[in-house]
Scaffold this motif. Sequence first.
Motif, PDB file in Angstrom:
ATOM      1  N   THR A 167      -4.292  -2.362  -4.771  1.00 44.76           N
ATOM      2  CA  THR A 167      -3.100  -1.738  -5.358  1.00 44.76           C
ATOM      3  C   THR A 167      -2.499  -2.617  -6.443  1.00 44.76           C
TER       4      THR A 167
ATOM      5  N   ASN B  97      -2.316  -1.961 -10.403  1.00 39.59           N
ATOM      6  CA  ASN B  97      -1.005  -1.874 -11.052  1.00 39.59           C
ATOM      7  C   ASN B  97      -0.896  -2.855 -12.218  1.00 39.59           C
TER       8      ASN B  97
ATOM      9  N   VAL C 133       0.834  -1.213   0.000  1.00 41.75           N
ATOM     10  CA  VAL C 133       0.000   0.000   0.000  1.00 41.75           C
ATOM     11  C   VAL C 133       0.861   1.252   0.000  1.00 41.75           C
ATOM     12  N   GLU C 134       1.901   1.251   0.802  1.00 43.53           N
ATOM     13  CA  GLU C 134       2.757   2.431   0.882  1.00 43.53           C
ATOM     14  C   GLU C 134       3.556   2.655  -0.398  1.00 43.53           C
TER      15      GLU C 134
ATOM     16  N   GLY D 134       2.424   1.852  -3.381  1.00 44.07           N
ATOM     17  CA  GLY D 134       1.437   2.329  -4.345  1.00 44.07           C
ATOM     18  C   GLY D 134       1.761   1.899  -5.768  1.00 44.07           C
ATOM     19  N   GLU D 135       1.721   2.840  -6.694  1.00 43.95           N
ATOM     20  CA  GLU D 135       1.954   2.541  -8.102  1.00 43.95           C
ATOM     21  C   GLU D 135       3.365   2.007  -8.354  1.00 43.95           C
TER      22      GLU D 135
ATOM     23  N   ASP E 155      -6.661  -3.462   0.814  1.00 42.70           N
ATOM     24  CA  ASP E 155      -6.163  -2.323   0.033  1.00 42.70           C
ATOM     25  C   ASP E 155      -4.882  -2.673  -0.727  1.00 42.70           C
TER      26      ASP E 155
END
Length: 554
Positions: free
Chosen positions: A537, A541, A106-107, A109-110, A533
């Motif tokens: 992600t 992605n 999660v941290e 992200g993309e 979550d």
Amino acid sequence: MTPANLAEVVLAAARTVFSARGLDQSTLPETVTVERPRNPEHGDYAATLALQLAKKIGVPPRELAGEIAEQLGRAPGIKSVEIAGPGFLNIRLDAAAAGLLASGVVEAGEAYGHTDRFAGQRVNLEFVSANPTGPVHIGGVRWAAVGDALSRLLRATGAEVTTEYYFNDAGSQIDRFARSLRAAALGEPTPEDGYRGAYIGEIASTVAEVHPDALTAPEPESLETFRVAGVAIMFDEIKSSLVDFGVNFDVYFNEKQLHDQGELDLALERLRAQGHVFEADGAVWLRTTDFGDDKDRVLRKSDGDWTYFAGDCAYYLDKRARGFDRVVIMLGADHHGYVGRMRAMSACFGDDPDANLEILIGQLVNLLENGEALRMSKRAGTTLTLEDLVEKIGVDAARYALARFSSDSPIDIDVDLWTRSTRDNPVYYVQYVAARTASVARNAAEVGLTRGSGDAFHPELLDHEKELDLLKSLGDYPAVVATAAELREPHRVARYLEDLAGAYHRFYDNCRVLPRGDEEITDTHRARLWLNDATRTVIANGLGLLGVTAPERM
């Protein structure tokens, strides 16, 4: 802990063993592979490092494995290490180490899944490059989907990629196109070797409206007008349809530029300087048989005209002159014969074909409806087009369906399957997870459930079998991306996403994320929201690499 993190831990343990034994550290590999065993009872991950090194250093593999296992047992996050067979390392993580992956995903992200595997490489990736004599046919659409996905994969693994469309606006096909347009505008029969279809009449009418003098001008002048204006209209339409399909090229390269700027002469002189050019029968030849081609190739015919192959040589040289280390060209199923001559051409320039040139061949695509193959396009009058495919199943389904299979295998796209809102439709199955994870996050916010951070996150609570399975699947994603990029196989990402979707469904069915009714929110709910979550992600992605949307609602 991701497989990549664990691989570093295994390598560090091996370094410690080598240091204690006074062994040469240079014998160790730069990276270590850890994989999920087929049988979950054998542990979370397996490594074969001891087997790979034992013979090199003269130590029995089980003995070396035992010493590495002893070091691994002291590492944070490692629950246990077992030695199996001749020296396999079967590793189990503790729940906290496994669960921390959720917050890490999660941290990130993309950026999660991105690596520097191909950092420093400059790649020119050419695909589609359909002649501007008609709409993009369904075979070209496959390259649009696969090529664009491959460009995203290569960028995700650190390469500097330029996508390119070779705009062929010279040659006999363009002449036939111009004659077809002029005949349509004058109401004459289509030339025997001309192009047919409603689009010819549409373009002809537009040219005649903008250039009415072309209808009465002498034939050579009239044909030139229809050629220039018609090609411009057709190519604008091609570009527009590709943009609507989510494919935007960095460069549209005009073949005419090679001729106008003397690049064919430049290529010929470069090849001549390398000593591979000869003359025979009044023509200029390239001795490609010196490098494995089945016959030598003509560069310039006896009448002075350049061959298509001469253009290929000039275009390749132009790409290399622009600083690209690797030239990747995607071609259709009817271009198998190009591979040998193009590789030989690269070698004639003094390049290494294995390092500087790569040619990928794609196979045919069939569109099925009601169990029967569709053959005719409403507008093109011949083969099916990009617009036909999108009209039938939509952009997301089309891109996913085309990228889901190895490009060297023919595929059938069943309209009935790819428009179905059921789990047997692969893109629906994956996108449904994207929407469900987003729905869970929205519902969590409504009841006041947040992930929390720091001491509020207890990864060790993610110890249910289905939670651990989902975590392992999430941890596999970076390796899948790297392998898909290295092997030029975007379909690996699609198949992974389907496996991940299955793991999430099993987690969702067995591990409730949201509290029921007035149930108190617990640390377990918070931990599971992290996992939910994280899945969102990775699904987003992965779909993004395929150029497919990750909807929040369905």
